[in-house]
Design an enzyme around this catalytic site. Structure first.
Site, PDB file in Angstrom:
ATOM      1  N   ASN A   1      61.008  -5.376   5.915  1.00  0.00           N
ATOM      2  CA  ASN A   1      60.309  -4.536   6.889  1.00  0.00           C
ATOM      3  C   ASN A   1      60.826  -4.841   8.295  1.00  0.00           C
ATOM      4  O   ASN A   1      60.626  -5.938   8.802  1.00  0.00           O
ATOM      5  CB  ASN A   1      58.805  -4.834   6.764  1.00  0.00           C
TER       6      ASN A   1
ATOM      7  N   HIS B   1      58.454   4.490   5.541  1.00  0.00           N
ATOM      8  CA  HIS B   1      58.578   3.147   6.093  1.00  0.00           C
ATOM      9  C   HIS B   1      58.762   2.160   4.938  1.00  0.00           C
ATOM     10  O   HIS B   1      58.147   2.293   3.889  1.00  0.00           O
ATOM     11  CB  HIS B   1      57.318   2.813   6.894  1.00  0.00           C
TER      12      HIS B   1
ATOM     13  N   CYS C   1      55.468   0.012  13.433  1.00  0.00           N
ATOM     14  CA  CYS C   1      56.366   0.618  12.436  1.00  0.00           C
ATOM     15  C   CYS C   1      56.469   2.135  12.585  1.00  0.00           C
ATOM     16  O   CYS C   1      57.421   2.748  12.097  1.00  0.00           O
ATOM     17  CB  CYS C   1      55.893   0.286  11.023  1.00  0.00           C
TER      18      CYS C   1
HETATM   19  O1  UT7 Z   1      54.539  -2.602   8.220  1.00  0.00           O
HETATM   20  C1  UT7 Z   1      53.204  -2.438   7.864  1.00  0.00           C
HETATM   21  C2  UT7 Z   1      52.506  -3.713   7.786  1.00  0.00           C
HETATM   22  N1  UT7 Z   1      52.526  -4.488   6.598  1.00  0.00           N
HETATM   23  C3  UT7 Z   1      52.235  -4.032   5.385  1.00  0.00           C
HETATM   24  O2  UT7 Z   1      52.152  -2.865   5.142  1.00  0.00           O
HETATM   25  C4  UT7 Z   1      51.984  -5.046   4.320  1.00  0.00           C
HETATM   26  C5  UT7 Z   1      51.019  -4.515   3.312  1.00  0.00           C
HETATM   27  N2  UT7 Z   1      50.648  -5.498   2.288  1.00  0.00           N
HETATM   28  C6  UT7 Z   1      51.497  -5.901   1.326  1.00  0.00           C
HETATM   29  O3  UT7 Z   1      52.635  -5.484   1.251  1.00  0.00           O
HETATM   30  C7  UT7 Z   1      50.934  -6.837   0.277  1.00  0.00           C
HETATM   31  O4  UT7 Z   1      49.556  -6.955   0.446  1.00  0.00           O
HETATM   32  C8  UT7 Z   1      51.591  -8.266   0.336  1.00  0.00           C
HETATM   33  C9  UT7 Z   1      53.017  -8.190  -0.147  1.00  0.00           C
HETATM   34  C10 UT7 Z   1      51.520  -8.825   1.722  1.00  0.00           C
HETATM   35  C11 UT7 Z   1      50.842  -9.195  -0.616  1.00  0.00           C
HETATM   36  O5  UT7 Z   1      50.835  -8.677  -1.931  1.00  0.00           O
HETATM   37  P1  UT7 Z   1      49.478  -8.622  -2.756  1.00  0.00           P
HETATM   38  O6  UT7 Z   1      49.832  -8.114  -4.090  1.00  0.00           O
HETATM   39  O7  UT7 Z   1      48.477  -7.840  -1.963  1.00  0.00           O
HETATM   40  O8  UT7 Z   1      49.098 -10.141  -2.852  1.00  0.00           O
HETATM   41  P2  UT7 Z   1      47.784 -10.875  -2.329  1.00  0.00           P
HETATM   42  O9  UT7 Z   1      47.795 -10.979  -0.842  1.00  0.00           O
HETATM   43  O10 UT7 Z   1      46.575 -10.294  -3.000  1.00  0.00           O
HETATM   44  O11 UT7 Z   1      48.014 -12.324  -2.924  1.00  0.00           O
HETATM   45  C12 UT7 Z   1      48.091 -12.550  -4.344  1.00  0.00           C
HETATM   46  C13 UT7 Z   1      48.458 -14.004  -4.550  1.00  0.00           C
HETATM   47  C14 UT7 Z   1      47.625 -14.968  -3.703  1.00  0.00           C
HETATM   48  O12 UT7 Z   1      47.403 -16.128  -4.495  1.00  0.00           O
HETATM   49  P3  UT7 Z   1      45.995 -16.343  -5.249  1.00  0.00           P
HETATM   50  O13 UT7 Z   1      44.957 -16.366  -4.173  1.00  0.00           O
HETATM   51  O14 UT7 Z   1      45.849 -15.168  -6.182  1.00  0.00           O
HETATM   52  O15 UT7 Z   1      46.191 -17.658  -5.958  1.00  0.00           O
HETATM   53  C15 UT7 Z   1      48.535 -15.316  -2.565  1.00  0.00           C
HETATM   54  O16 UT7 Z   1      48.241 -16.604  -2.031  1.00  0.00           O
HETATM   55  O17 UT7 Z   1      49.812 -14.216  -4.157  1.00  0.00           O
HETATM   56  C16 UT7 Z   1      49.888 -15.326  -3.255  1.00  0.00           C
HETATM   57  N3  UT7 Z   1      50.994 -15.119  -2.352  1.00  0.00           N
HETATM   58  C17 UT7 Z   1      52.242 -15.552  -2.634  1.00  0.00           C
HETATM   59  N4  UT7 Z   1      52.738 -16.202  -3.697  1.00  0.00           N
HETATM   60  C18 UT7 Z   1      54.061 -16.470  -3.678  1.00  0.00           C
HETATM   61  C19 UT7 Z   1      50.997 -14.502  -1.136  1.00  0.00           C
HETATM   62  N5  UT7 Z   1      52.241 -14.516  -0.639  1.00  0.00           N
HETATM   63  C20 UT7 Z   1      53.031 -15.166  -1.546  1.00  0.00           C
HETATM   64  C21 UT7 Z   1      54.395 -15.482  -1.581  1.00  0.00           C
HETATM   65  N6  UT7 Z   1      54.865 -16.141  -2.662  1.00  0.00           N
HETATM   66  N7  UT7 Z   1      55.255 -15.154  -0.597  1.00  0.00           N
END
Ligand code: UT7
Length: 329
Positions: free
Chosen positions: A282, A252, A112
């Site tokens: 992204n 980004h 990125c």
């Molecule tokens: O380009 C640079 C590289 N990438 C990034 O910078 C990404 C950086 N990270 C993020 O943007 C965030 O961490 C995410 C958007 C990927 C995830 O958001 P989060 O608030 O950190 O969620 P999490 O991973 O802590 O997950 C929370 C919950 C989980 O369920 P449980 O374990 O609490 O029951 C996940 O399984 O959300 C669930 N979850 C989803 N639910 C519905 C994860 N993805 C999804 C989804 N839809 N697409």
């Protein structure tokens, strides 16, 4: 002698993948995606196109915007992590498709951060007197390395390309400084395991879906906010500037909450932060380039404005630059 952007262009494939479409593919919801990421839709490259094709379209628009002949370009740098092939470089493929020949062309893999890395490489060659006009392209088909059975990653990514023509300038304007960083320590937070020399393609790697991106989202989130905020602070500090001097920051576009976190830590109000994540998600290296193009074309950037671009990605890499915009319109 300095270097400035004299032309900018972008290209987004027409096909839209909406949150409603993704609801039919994985266990997710529009509400979750919008509140956790800010993304509403993303673009998907058609099957008969690759990153170079997106890059060529963006490059043609940048060449037109710069009002130059393509023959004036004396180097092509392509930032991509979704190269058309393992080799040759996508930059060489773009060169051929633009009808150019006998100029240096190479790819850079900074994920990125690739567009900002590319701008700094171009600036350095120009300031060293080696080149006069360089085409920097950021082209990504992230959909080709996205696992559409993995809800944690597939909602985030999209395809697109941006390009800029960087040229020699005598004034103290244009790209006035860049801050580039990386830490291989965290390479395991975001990567594609198979398809390289470490794990060549086999039936097993395909069956195990190892040619798709793997990500540790929450660890990345924390590092991204801090690395981008620190990059902005450091580049301002070493140029004896304060955040209030920035007219527009172009971060980004990985997650609206990351963008808001960076704005908060750097004391930059959200009105001065360019956001288009809702439309494209992204697009890795292409994100900041497309955002810069849209900011310019929508009249958000004026001649003399101080612009800060900042990014973060796999590697891990991070990068920021300061640009005094020198182009009319
Ligand atoms: O380009 C640079 C590289 N990438 C990034 O910078 C990404 C950086 N990270 C993020 O943007 C965030 O961490 C995410 C958007 C990927 C995830 O958001 P989060 O608030 O950190 O969620 P999490 O991973 O802590 O997950 C929370 C919950 C989980 O369920 P449980 O374990 O609490 O029951 C996940 O399984 O959300 C669930 N979850 C989803 N639910 C519905 C994860 N993805 C999804 C989804 N839809 N697409």
């Amino acid at each position: 002698m300095g270097a400035s952007i004299i032309g900018i262009g972008s290209y987004l494939p027409e096909k839209v993948l909406s949150n409603a479409d993704l609801e039919k593919m994985v266990d997710t919801s529009d509400e979750w995606i919008v509140t956790r990421t800010g993304i509403r839709e993303r673009r998907i490259c058609p099957e008969d196109m690759a990153s170079s094709d997106l890059g060529v379209e963006a490059a043609k628009r940048a060449i037109t915007d710069a009002a130059i002949s393509s023959n004036e370009i004396d180097m092509i740098v392509c930032a991509t992590i979704t190269a058309d092939m393992v080799f040759p470089s996508t930059a060489c493929i773009i060169q051929n498709k633009l009808g150019l020949n006998d100029i240096p062309c190479f790819d850079i893999s900074a994920a990125c951060s690739g567009f900002i890395y590319g701008l700094e490489i171009a600036r350095s060659f120009i300031v060293a007197g080696k080149c006069e006009k360089i085409l920097v392209v950021a082209a990504e088909c992230m959909s080709r390395v996205t696992d559409y059975t993995d809800r944690a990653t597939c909602v985030l990514l999209g395809d697109g390309a941006a390009a800029a023509i960087i040229a020699k300038t005598d004034d103290n304007v244009g790209i006035i400084d860049s801050y580039l960083g990386a830490s291989g320590l965290y390479g395991n937070l975001l990567y594609v395991p198979a398809g390289g020399s470490k794990m060549p393609a086999t039936h097993e790697t395909v069956e195990k879906r190892l040619h798709y991106m793997k990500m540790e989202g929450s660890s990345l989130f924390r590092i991204a906010v801090n690395a981008m905020a620190e990059s902005v602070k450091k580049i301002l500090e070493r140029n004896n500037l304060t955040a209030d001097r920035i007219s527009l920051i172009i971060p980004h576009q990985a997650n609206i909450r990351i963008i808001q976190g960076v704005a908060k830590l750097t004391d930059i109000p959200m009105e001065k932060v360019f956001v288009n994540i809702e439309k494209y998600g992204n697009m890795s290296a292409a994100s900041v380039g497309v955002a810069l193009d849209e900011a310019v074309k929508s009249g958000k950037i004026h001649k003399g404005d101080l612009i800060c671009m900042v990014s973060f990605g796999a590697g891990l890499t991070w990068a920021a630059n300061l640009i005094i915009w020198s182009k009319d319109g």
